[in-house]
Write an enzyme that holds these catalytic residues in place. Structure first.
Site, PDB file in Angstrom:
ATOM      1  N   ARG A   1     -15.696   3.519  11.178  1.00  0.00           N
ATOM      2  CA  ARG A   1     -14.903   4.617  11.751  1.00  0.00           C
ATOM      3  C   ARG A   1     -15.102   5.896  10.950  1.00  0.00           C
ATOM      4  O   ARG A   1     -15.327   6.980  11.517  1.00  0.00           O
ATOM      5  CB  ARG A   1     -13.426   4.231  11.750  1.00  0.00           C
ATOM      6  CG  ARG A   1     -12.479   5.315  12.251  1.00  0.00           C
ATOM      7  CD  ARG A   1     -11.072   5.055  11.731  1.00  0.00           C
ATOM      8  NE  ARG A   1     -11.020   5.155  10.280  1.00  0.00           N
ATOM      9  CZ  ARG A   1     -10.016   4.676   9.530  1.00  0.00           C
ATOM     10  NH1 ARG A   1      -9.018   4.033  10.106  1.00  0.00           N
ATOM     11  NH2 ARG A   1     -10.039   4.825   8.225  1.00  0.00           N
TER      12      ARG A   1
ATOM     13  N   LYS B   1     -12.116   7.933  -2.126  1.00  0.00           N
ATOM     14  CA  LYS B   1     -11.283   6.854  -1.612  1.00  0.00           C
ATOM     15  C   LYS B   1     -11.521   5.574  -2.411  1.00  0.00           C
ATOM     16  O   LYS B   1     -12.672   5.203  -2.677  1.00  0.00           O
ATOM     17  CB  LYS B   1     -11.615   6.622  -0.141  1.00  0.00           C
ATOM     18  CG  LYS B   1     -10.767   5.559   0.551  1.00  0.00           C
ATOM     19  CD  LYS B   1     -11.176   5.441   2.012  1.00  0.00           C
ATOM     20  CE  LYS B   1     -10.340   4.431   2.758  1.00  0.00           C
ATOM     21  NZ  LYS B   1     -10.736   4.320   4.182  1.00  0.00           N
TER      22      LYS B   1
ATOM     23  N   HIS C   1      -4.332  -4.638  -0.160  1.00  0.00           N
ATOM     24  CA  HIS C   1      -4.142  -5.233   1.167  1.00  0.00           C
ATOM     25  C   HIS C   1      -4.643  -6.672   1.189  1.00  0.00           C
ATOM     26  O   HIS C   1      -5.653  -6.986   1.843  1.00  0.00           O
ATOM     27  CB  HIS C   1      -4.908  -4.435   2.218  1.00  0.00           C
ATOM     28  CG  HIS C   1      -4.290  -3.120   2.571  1.00  0.00           C
ATOM     29  ND1 HIS C   1      -3.208  -3.002   3.400  1.00  0.00           N
ATOM     30  CD2 HIS C   1      -4.631  -1.870   2.198  1.00  0.00           C
ATOM     31  CE1 HIS C   1      -2.886  -1.720   3.542  1.00  0.00           C
ATOM     32  NE2 HIS C   1      -3.734  -1.015   2.817  1.00  0.00           N
TER      33      HIS C   1
ATOM     34  N   CYS D   1       0.821  -1.209   0.000  1.00  0.00           N
ATOM     35  CA  CYS D   1       0.000   0.000   0.000  1.00  0.00           C
ATOM     36  C   CYS D   1       0.863   1.272   0.000  1.00  0.00           C
ATOM     37  O   CYS D   1       1.569   1.523  -0.946  1.00  0.00           O
ATOM     38  CB  CYS D   1      -0.997  -0.022   1.151  1.00  0.00           C
ATOM     39  SG  CYS D   1      -2.348   1.159   0.931  1.00  0.00           S
TER      40      CYS D   1
ATOM     41  N   SER E   1      -7.793   0.212   0.037  1.00  0.00           N
ATOM     42  CA  SER E   1      -8.251   1.270   0.929  1.00  0.00           C
ATOM     43  C   SER E   1      -7.220   2.397   0.870  1.00  0.00           C
ATOM     44  O   SER E   1      -6.260   2.409   1.640  1.00  0.00           O
ATOM     45  CB  SER E   1      -8.393   0.735   2.355  1.00  0.00           C
ATOM     46  OG  SER E   1      -8.774   1.763   3.237  1.00  0.00           O
TER      47      SER E   1
ATOM     48  N   GLU F   1      -3.472  -8.871   2.861  1.00  0.00           N
ATOM     49  CA  GLU F   1      -3.292  -9.363   4.229  1.00  0.00           C
ATOM     50  C   GLU F   1      -4.480  -9.033   5.136  1.00  0.00           C
ATOM     51  O   GLU F   1      -4.555  -9.538   6.269  1.00  0.00           O
ATOM     52  CB  GLU F   1      -2.012  -8.781   4.831  1.00  0.00           C
ATOM     53  CG  GLU F   1      -2.103  -7.369   5.382  1.00  0.00           C
ATOM     54  CD  GLU F   1      -2.085  -6.270   4.327  1.00  0.00           C
ATOM     55  OE1 GLU F   1      -2.107  -5.088   4.701  1.00  0.00           O
ATOM     56  OE2 GLU F   1      -2.035  -6.612   3.125  1.00  0.00           O
TER      57      GLU F   1
END
Length: 306
Positions: free
Chosen positions: A249, A163, A235, A142, A192, A237
């Site tokens: 959030r 985003k 990502h 990332c 992200s 992971e």
């Protein structure tokens, strides 16, 4: 074979509950074997979560690995207890005297800043340079992928209006590469991020090979130096609930630049559970990287690296 982890690392008990075989350092020292030495520079805010995510994937291999967590002197994490950092992490200044078979550098929540404005840019630039001669293969994830491509090859990043958020289909561009052994032609990857790399910049640089991309999320994987460097903009992971936590959030913060993560919730309904579409390829990517670009390339005498 298990991973060799520091005694009392929280990830050990978490992963044992998932029937993943991990071993603390005390037990591992009783085995007569040369483990692969892996350094992890964890720049993510929630250190324990990222540690667990990465260890879960690294454990999917028959090779024994010794994990070393690296931290920066020029940055103090706000979301992880200082006791955890002191117990399980070592400064780059300490680990820089050693060599490693593999290294992982994670993302960081600083992507909207210019690289030179990041408070630890000078130190992380030293780490990028050091890795070229002290690590057999480095996996950049990332923000680290963007930063590494900028530092090593002058590749710029560009801001996004919205985003890039969700699970997006990726296309392999060279299925014969060992990193893609066992992959389908299309695989899913979580993203992200608020910035992007552009295809034209990558393909214009003869030192870089674009190896996976997406019509929706753009450049996803770049290889350099014959596999001594991999840059992954997403990502793989991530745990199943990571994007959910990020979404809730951001909603709580009242952000207006974040939409519902695409291709994530069942029926696109955040009241329902996420659908995991990337786990199998995540395991393949990490095991292929360890097997073909670390284990089969690194010298038995670790001091010969570089």
């Amino acid at each position: 074979m298990p991973l060799r982890l520091p005694d009392r690392l929280p990830a050990i008990e978490l992963l044992k509950k998932e029937n993943i075989f991990v071993m603390d350092a005390t037990r591992a020292h009783s085995q007569d074997i040369r483990p692969l030495r892996i350094a992890i520079l964890n720049l993510m805010p929630l250190k324990v979560t990222t540690e667990t995510d990465l260890i879960r994937l690294l454990s999917n291999t028959p090779l024994q690995m010794e994990i070393n967590f690296m931290k920066l002197r020029s940055h103090t994490p706000k979301n992880t207890p200082i006791e955890h950092m002191m117990m399980f992490y070592k400064d780059f200044a300490t680990l820089s005297r050693e060599k490693f078979d593999g290294m992982i550098i994670t993302g960081a929540p600083v992507e909207t800043l210019e690289y030179e404005d990041v408070s630890y840019w000078d130190e992380i630039s030293q780490i990028f340079e050091w890795a070229k001669s002290h690590v057999t293969s480095t996996l950049y994830i990332c923000w680290a992928a963007q930063a590494g491509l900028y530092y090593h090859y002058g590749i710029p990043k560009y801001p996004l209006k919205k985003k890039m958020f969700g699970i997006f289909p990726q296309y392999t561009l060279d299925s014969q590469l060992p990193i893609f052994r066992g992959f389908d032609d299309v695989f899913m990857m979580p993203h992200s991020r608020h910035t992007e790399l552009r295809r034209a910049d990558i393909v214009a640089n003869s030192a870089l090979t674009l190896i996976a991309e997406s019509a929706e999320s753009g450049v996803s994987m770049v290889m350099a130096r014959g596999g001594r460097e991999f840059f992954v903009t997403g990502h793989l992971e991530y745990s199943p609930d990571t994007l959910d936590k990020e979404y809730r959030r951001d909603v709580a913060l009242g952000r207006d630049d974040v939409d519902l993560p695409k291709n994530y919730y069942r029926d696109d309904d955040p009241a329902k559970e996420p659908v995991v579409r990337w786990r199998a390829h995540a395991n393949l990517l990490f095991s292929n990287w360890i097997n073909y670009y670390v284990y089969q390339e690194t010298p038995y005498n670790i001091n010969e690296i570089g």
